[in-house]
Write an enzyme that holds these catalytic residues in place. Structure first.
Site, PDB file in Angstrom:
ATOM      1  N   GLY A 148      20.129  -6.448   5.338  1.00  0.00           N
ATOM      2  CA  GLY A 148      21.305  -5.664   5.713  1.00  0.00           C
ATOM      3  C   GLY A 148      21.667  -4.659   4.631  1.00  0.00           C
ATOM      4  CG  ASP A 164      22.942   2.116   7.413  1.00  0.00           C
ATOM      5  OD1 ASP A 164      24.122   1.832   7.137  1.00  0.00           O
ATOM      6  OD2 ASP A 164      22.268   1.484   8.237  1.00  0.00           O
ATOM      7  CB  SER A 194      15.465   1.330   7.996  1.00  0.00           C
ATOM      8  OG  SER A 194      16.823   1.075   8.192  1.00  0.00           O
TER       9      SER A 194
HETATM   10  C1  GLA Z   1      23.708  -0.881  10.685  1.00  0.00           C
HETATM   11  C2  GLA Z   1      23.606   0.526  11.243  1.00  0.00           C
HETATM   12  C3  GLA Z   1      24.814   1.377  10.827  1.00  0.00           C
HETATM   13  C4  GLA Z   1      26.115   0.674  11.138  1.00  0.00           C
HETATM   14  C5  GLA Z   1      26.084  -0.775  10.633  1.00  0.00           C
HETATM   15  C6  GLA Z   1      27.301  -1.537  11.057  1.00  0.00           C
HETATM   16  O1  GLA Z   1      23.618  -0.848   9.300  1.00  0.00           O
HETATM   17  O2  GLA Z   1      22.428   1.154  10.780  1.00  0.00           O
HETATM   18  O3  GLA Z   1      24.736   2.641  11.461  1.00  0.00           O
HETATM   19  O4  GLA Z   1      26.417   0.745  12.496  1.00  0.00           O
HETATM   20  O5  GLA Z   1      24.941  -1.460  11.080  1.00  0.00           O
HETATM   21  O6  GLA Z   1      28.421  -1.048  10.428  1.00  0.00           O
END
Ligand code: GLA
Length: 398
Positions: free
Chosen positions: A141, A189, A145
């Site tokens: 998390g 991200d 990517s």
């Molecule tokens: C992932 C997605 C982001 C966002 C988060 C939740 O990381 O890539 O765009 O939606 O989940 O906040």
């Protein structure tokens, strides 16, 4: 560059030499991210507060010397080198993406989206070879990517003389993720990876894409940001993430607004009349989370980071109870960290696995680490991986 960066960049260069039989002209890199607060708000046009971390993906690159309009990608993750013609990218993505191994869809998807976004004819640029090495934990998390996408975007933009700004490069990364990989994610991200700054978070309005740098001041306050990686793997290309996004869209449609950004806490009673209980709770998470991001930014400015703990804890409860994207390992990590004296703690990222974060005073980091490790053992979970992260700079040539 840190010692880890020097080592990882050297691994990328060595992989390049081994796979392509020549030297790279340089390396570029981009970081993973931690989201301090603002989860599942980005694709609802809302607010997020992520920061880039010290873990980075490096890419060694050289234009092809043979004048062939092809792109080759190699990674330490896979023994296979993937090669496609630049002018086939348009056919591969999105319709035939399954023909490409999943890891290669990220860099090749960025090449495709970058050419499209800049209106560049694939025959007008040179063929390129790219070799990747990373120290961003995968599946934690922490946006491994987005780190690949950010590194590829800056490396190719430099090499091809494409002068898109960072926001445009973030959109390129998101398009690669959505259409080339098939994960219906937002833009948080990529923005964090491209815009990150040392010691600061990025306060992003995901509707206007206006980004403000917010000083975090963790070190001055004697705080560390501890990551507790549960080791539970997740994928946003399948299942829960897309379902949550669909529920948010249903909620917005029921209220007749373009996105949940346009819904306030005062609108919730009206929504309760219009949708089922599950949809209502999904919306309530997003609406209250947007407010928590605004409150966190204000609290950081007015009182400093030690005062944001309750907001982090409330965010976790909302994800656990209303959005239902936590897992027992994440709840255990958060509860153990708080019991051992963390200022605040919450899961970070898209959920269904990955990592929790805890904001912890220097002198309590060991106690929090021990408490989380012991709680996992007591619950019969595999041992978590625990480390601290530092808010760091975004994508750049090394
Ligand atoms: C992932 C997605 C982001 C966002 C988060 C939740 O990381 O890539 O765009 O939606 O989940 O906040």
């Amino acid at each position: 560059m840190t010692a880890t960066d020097i080592r990882t960049a050297a691994i990328a260069r060595a992989l390049f030499a081994a796979r392509f039989g020549a030297d790279a002209v340089g390396t570029w890199s981009a970081p993973g991210r931690v989201n301090l607060i603002g989860e599942h708000t980005d694709y609802n046009d809302g607010f997020v507060l992520p920061f880039a971390i010290q873990h980075r993906t490096h890419v060694a690159l050289a234009p092809r010397a043979d004048g062939v309009f092809r792109v080759r990608v190699a990674s330490t993750f896979d023994d296979a080198t993937v090669e496609v013609a630049l002018d086939d990218l348009d056919e591969i993505f999105p319709a035939q993406r399954d023909d490409v191994p999943e890891w290669a869809r990220y860099p090749l998807g960025v090449a495709w989206a970058l050419l499209a976004a800049s209106g560049t004819d694939p025959r007008a640029v040179t063929g390129v070879d790219l070799a990747f090495a990373s120290d961003v934990p995968v599946g934690a998390g922490l946006s491994s990517s987005a780190a690949i996408e950010g590194a590829t975007a800056v490396a190719l933009a430099d090499t091809w003389g494409i002068s898109l700004d960072r926001v445009a490069l973030a959109k390129v990364g998101r398009r690669a993720e959505n259409e080339a990989v098939g994960a219906p994610t937002g833009i948080m991200d990529q923005m964090a990876s491209l815009l990150g700054r040392a010691d600061a978070a990025i306060f992003l309005d995901c509707r206007s894409l206006d980004a403000q740098v917010i000083d975090l001041g963790f070190a001055d306050a004697g705080l560390e940001l501890v990551v507790i990686d549960t080791g539970v793997k997740h994928s946003h290309a399948t299942g829960g993430y897309g379902e949550r996004r669909a529920a948010c869209e249903r909620g917005a449609a029921a209220l007749g607004v373009p996105a949940l950004r346009d819904v306030s806490v005062d609108d919730l009673p009206r929504l309760a009349e219009l949708v089922d209980d599950v949809t209502y709770r999904r919306v309530r998470h997003v609406v209250t989370e947007n407010q928590r991001v605004l409150d966190t930014v204000r609290t950081l400015r007015e009182q400093g980071p030690t005062a944001i703990g309750d907001l982090l804890v409330a965010s976790h409860a909302s994800m656990r109870d209303d959005f239902e994207i936590s897992v027992p390992e994440l709840d255990t990590a958060v509860e153990a960290a708080l019991a051992a004296g963390a200022v605040g703690a919450r899961m970070t990222g898209g959920g269904f696995g990955g990592a929790a974060i805890a904001l912890v005073a220097h002198d309590k980091v060991l106690a929090v680490t021990d408490a989380a490790t012991a709680a996992f053992a007591a619950a019969g979970f595999a041992a978590p991986t625990i480390f601290t992260v530092t808010p760091s700079a975004g994508a750049a040539r090394d």
